[in-house]
Design a protein around this motif. Structure first.
Motif, mmCIF file in Angstrom:
data_model
loop_
_atom_site.group_PDB
_atom_site.id
_atom_site.type_symbol
_atom_site.label_atom_id
_atom_site.label_comp_id
_atom_site.label_asym_id
_atom_site.label_seq_id
_atom_site.Cartn_x
_atom_site.Cartn_y
_atom_site.Cartn_z
ATOM 1 N N LEU A 167 0.908 -22.251 9.410
ATOM 2 C CA LEU A 167 0.980 -21.014 8.657
ATOM 3 C C LEU A 167 2.430 -20.567 8.543
ATOM 4 C CD1 LEU A 167 -0.673 -18.451 7.588
ATOM 5 C CD2 LEU A 167 -0.308 -17.561 9.902
ATOM 6 N N SER A 168 2.858 -20.204 7.353
ATOM 7 C CA SER A 168 4.206 -19.669 7.166
ATOM 8 C C SER A 168 4.115 -18.158 6.994
ATOM 9 C CB SER A 168 4.877 -20.308 5.953
ATOM 10 O OG SER A 168 4.166 -20.016 4.769
ATOM 11 N N VAL A 169 5.089 -17.466 7.562
ATOM 12 C CA VAL A 169 5.104 -16.007 7.553
ATOM 13 C C VAL A 169 6.348 -15.554 6.792
ATOM 14 C CG1 VAL A 169 5.026 -13.914 8.948
ATOM 15 C CG2 VAL A 169 4.015 -16.037 9.821
ATOM 16 N N ALA A 170 6.140 -14.794 5.728
ATOM 17 C CA ALA A 170 7.260 -14.281 4.929
ATOM 18 C C ALA A 170 7.460 -12.808 5.251
ATOM 19 C CB ALA A 170 6.973 -14.460 3.438
ATOM 20 N N LEU A 171 8.646 -12.468 5.749
ATOM 21 C CA LEU A 171 8.992 -11.080 6.029
ATOM 22 C C LEU A 171 10.039 -10.636 5.025
ATOM 23 C CD1 LEU A 171 9.399 -11.151 9.927
ATOM 24 C CD2 LEU A 171 7.439 -10.334 8.642
ATOM 25 N N GLN A 172 9.839 -9.488 4.416
ATOM 26 C CA GLN A 172 10.839 -8.997 3.472
ATOM 27 C C GLN A 172 11.031 -7.501 3.609
ATOM 28 O OE1 GLN A 172 9.856 -8.878 -0.784
ATOM 29 N NE2 GLN A 172 7.813 -9.667 -0.297
ATOM 30 N N SER A 173 12.297 -7.109 3.635
ATOM 31 C CA SER A 173 12.626 -5.686 3.627
ATOM 32 C C SER A 173 12.624 -5.209 2.177
ATOM 33 C CB SER A 173 14.000 -5.451 4.268
ATOM 34 O OG SER A 173 15.021 -6.076 3.498
ATOM 35 N N PHE A 174 12.352 -3.927 1.984
ATOM 36 C CA PHE A 174 12.309 -3.397 0.622
ATOM 37 C C PHE A 174 12.574 -1.895 0.633
ATOM 38 C CE2 PHE A 174 8.036 -2.717 2.201
ATOM 39 C CZ PHE A 174 7.654 -1.493 1.657
ATOM 40 N N SER A 175 12.805 -1.338 -0.548
ATOM 41 C CA SER A 175 13.042 0.096 -0.734
ATOM 42 C C SER A 175 11.771 0.759 -1.242
ATOM 43 C CB SER A 175 14.178 0.306 -1.742
ATOM 44 O OG SER A 175 14.193 1.644 -2.201
ATOM 45 N N PHE A 176 11.310 1.778 -0.519
ATOM 46 C CA PHE A 176 10.136 2.513 -0.982
ATOM 47 C C PHE A 176 10.406 3.204 -2.316
ATOM 48 C CE2 PHE A 176 8.303 2.148 3.314
ATOM 49 C CZ PHE A 176 6.966 1.949 2.979
ATOM 50 N N LYS A 177 11.673 3.505 -2.594
ATOM 51 C CA LYS A 177 11.994 4.147 -3.868
ATOM 52 C C LYS A 177 11.669 3.241 -5.047
ATOM 53 C CE LYS A 177 16.316 5.070 -3.034
ATOM 54 N NZ LYS A 177 17.707 5.598 -3.200
ATOM 55 N N ARG A 178 11.702 1.940 -4.831
ATOM 56 C CA ARG A 178 11.411 0.983 -5.905
ATOM 57 C C ARG A 178 9.971 0.474 -5.843
ATOM 58 N NH1 ARG A 178 15.936 -0.351 -8.608
ATOM 59 N NH2 ARG A 178 17.916 0.148 -7.597
ATOM 60 N N GLY A 179 9.217 0.921 -4.874
ATOM 61 C CA GLY A 179 7.810 0.544 -4.787
ATOM 62 C C GLY A 179 7.563 -0.614 -3.839
ATOM 63 N N ILE A 180 6.330 -0.717 -3.381
ATOM 64 C CA ILE A 180 5.936 -1.787 -2.467
ATOM 65 C C ILE A 180 5.904 -3.114 -3.223
ATOM 66 C CG2 ILE A 180 4.052 -2.651 -1.027
ATOM 67 C CD1 ILE A 180 3.297 0.264 -0.489
ATOM 68 N N PRO A 181 6.486 -4.167 -2.671
ATOM 69 C CA PRO A 181 6.506 -5.470 -3.361
ATOM 70 C C PRO A 181 5.103 -5.972 -3.657
ATOM 71 C CG PRO A 181 7.996 -5.485 -1.480
ATOM 72 C CD PRO A 181 7.191 -4.219 -1.379
ATOM 73 N N HIS A 182 4.981 -6.652 -4.768
ATOM 74 C CA HIS A 182 3.683 -7.218 -5.162
ATOM 75 C C HIS A 182 3.299 -8.370 -4.243
ATOM 76 C CE1 HIS A 182 0.428 -8.589 -7.715
ATOM 77 N NE2 HIS A 182 0.942 -9.804 -7.704
ATOM 78 N N GLY A 183 2.036 -8.407 -3.841
ATOM 79 C CA GLY A 183 1.515 -9.556 -3.124
ATOM 80 C C GLY A 183 1.646 -9.531 -1.621
ATOM 81 N N VAL A 184 2.197 -8.453 -1.037
ATOM 82 C CA VAL A 184 2.309 -8.422 0.424
ATOM 83 C C VAL A 184 0.937 -8.172 1.039
ATOM 84 C CG1 VAL A 184 4.723 -7.697 0.484
ATOM 85 C CG2 VAL A 184 2.918 -5.965 0.395
ATOM 86 N N ASP A 185 0.714 -8.760 2.210
ATOM 87 C CA ASP A 185 -0.572 -8.617 2.900
ATOM 88 C C ASP A 185 -0.622 -7.383 3.784
ATOM 89 O OD1 ASP A 185 -1.907 -11.170 2.077
ATOM 90 O OD2 ASP A 185 -0.148 -12.030 3.052
ATOM 91 N N MET A 186 0.540 -6.958 4.270
ATOM 92 C CA MET A 186 0.599 -5.743 5.088
ATOM 93 C C MET A 186 1.989 -5.137 4.986
ATOM 94 S SD MET A 186 0.504 -7.546 8.865
ATOM 95 C CE MET A 186 -0.613 -8.845 8.325
ATOM 96 N N VAL A 187 2.080 -3.840 5.262
ATOM 97 C CA VAL A 187 3.345 -3.113 5.116
ATOM 98 C C VAL A 187 3.585 -2.261 6.355
ATOM 99 C CG1 VAL A 187 4.542 -1.296 3.833
ATOM 100 C CG2 VAL A 187 3.245 -3.034 2.598
#
Length: 307
Positions: A167-187
């Motif tokens: 299993l591969s795990v993708a972690l990504q940081s993001f800005s709530f001002k720009r919205g939650i990234p598409h396709g994430v399984d949990m936030v």
């Protein structure tokens, strides 16, 4: 021709049409096999003409192949056993005729061995044709009452091993001002942590800078927050892995996606990698600004890093 002693594992996947061959090929590909479906027999020798293959190989064999013949399939199996020092497997996916008929009725497809006749006739012909292959099979799986998920679990039991892709795990940081990234399984939301944006000397820096990392780490709430995230993922990831899923995406956000979320993402990712997981790190906002690579960084699961 495969060189003698070649460690490459080869799996031939076949069975009556509708029994789940395509699903099996996809599962094997997720397990790290180089998978090719419906390959003509005349093309197979070319796969081994150059250098030693670096990945195990899964080949889907179907009666729809233009040059299909029962004799060629049985001979190929024997040749591969000899040339791979016994490291070749014939996987036969079986299914009851009434279940195959129901599947064809649901899809309304013509049977490849009965283009102008009823599916029942084609199913009977194909099962009869493949009987010697069924008798020769190294592994036989009856998919009559298996869902795609059940078949995936069964194949994992036979073919997943220490060398298979986990299993591969993708972690990504993001800005709530720009919205939650598409396709994430949990936030996870880390906006409650002390914000370096309000520190004059840190505002233009990022969570990749030591000064910002030190500032965020000085917040006493960071350590228990990281522990809770890691504890949750330590429970979830093995369960998701057993489920047969091959990829999990986790988003970690802060207000601007520049400081706190970057620090948390980096620390969680490295902890998971130390635990043996294959982890990719992406920083959505930093990549948008050209500060971090758009493709992210992959941690091999052993502490190694590759772009």
């Amino acid at each position: 021709m495969i060189s003698q002693g070649n460690p490459t594992r080869v799996v031939l996947v076949t069975g009556p049409s509708g029994a789940g061959r395509s699903t099996a090929i996809n599962v094997l590909e997720d397990l790290g096999f180089e998978a090719i479906d419906n390959i003509p027999f005349r093309m197979i020798p070319r796969l081994f003409e150059t250098e030693t293959l670096s990945h195990p190989l899964a080949l889907g064999i179907d009666v729809r192949n233009r040059d299909f013949s029962l004799a060629r399939l049985l001979d190929l199996h024997q040749d591969l056993i000899r040339q791979t020092d016994g490291n070749a497997t014939l996987l036969y996916l079986d299914c009851r005729p009434d279940i195959l008929l129901r599947r064809y009725s649901e899809t309304r497809r013509r049977h490849p061995m009965a283009q102008a006749e009823t599916p029942e006739i084609g199913i009977a012909r194909e099962i009869d044709l493949l009987r010697p292959v069924e008798n020769r099979a190294d592994i036989l799986i009856d998919t009559s009452h298996l869902s795609p998920h059940d078949l995936k679990a069964e194949l994992h039991g036979w073919f997943a091993d220490a060398s298979s892709q986990r299993l591969s795990v993708a972690l990504q940081s993001f800005s709530f001002k720009r919205g939650i990234p598409h396709g994430v399984d949990m936030v996870f939301d880390c906006r409650f942590l002390a914000n370096p944006h309000w520190e004059q000397g840190l505002r233009e820096k990022t969570g990749l800078d030591e000064a910002v990392q030190g500032f965020v780490a000085s917040d006493a709430r960071l350590a228990p927050f990281l522990n809770k995230i890691v504890d949750l993922l330590a429970f979830l990831l093995p369960e998701v892995d057993r489920e047969g899923k091959t990829h999990v995406s986790v988003g970690i956000g802060c207000t601007g996606g520049q400081h706190r979320s970057v620090v948390v993402t980096e620390r969680v990712a490295r902890t998971l990698a130390e635990q043996g997981w294959r982890v990719s790190i992406g920083h959505k906002e930093l990549a948008r600004r050209g500060i971090a690579p758009a493709g992210g960084v992959v941690l091999s699961g052993l502490g190694g890093t590759e772009e």
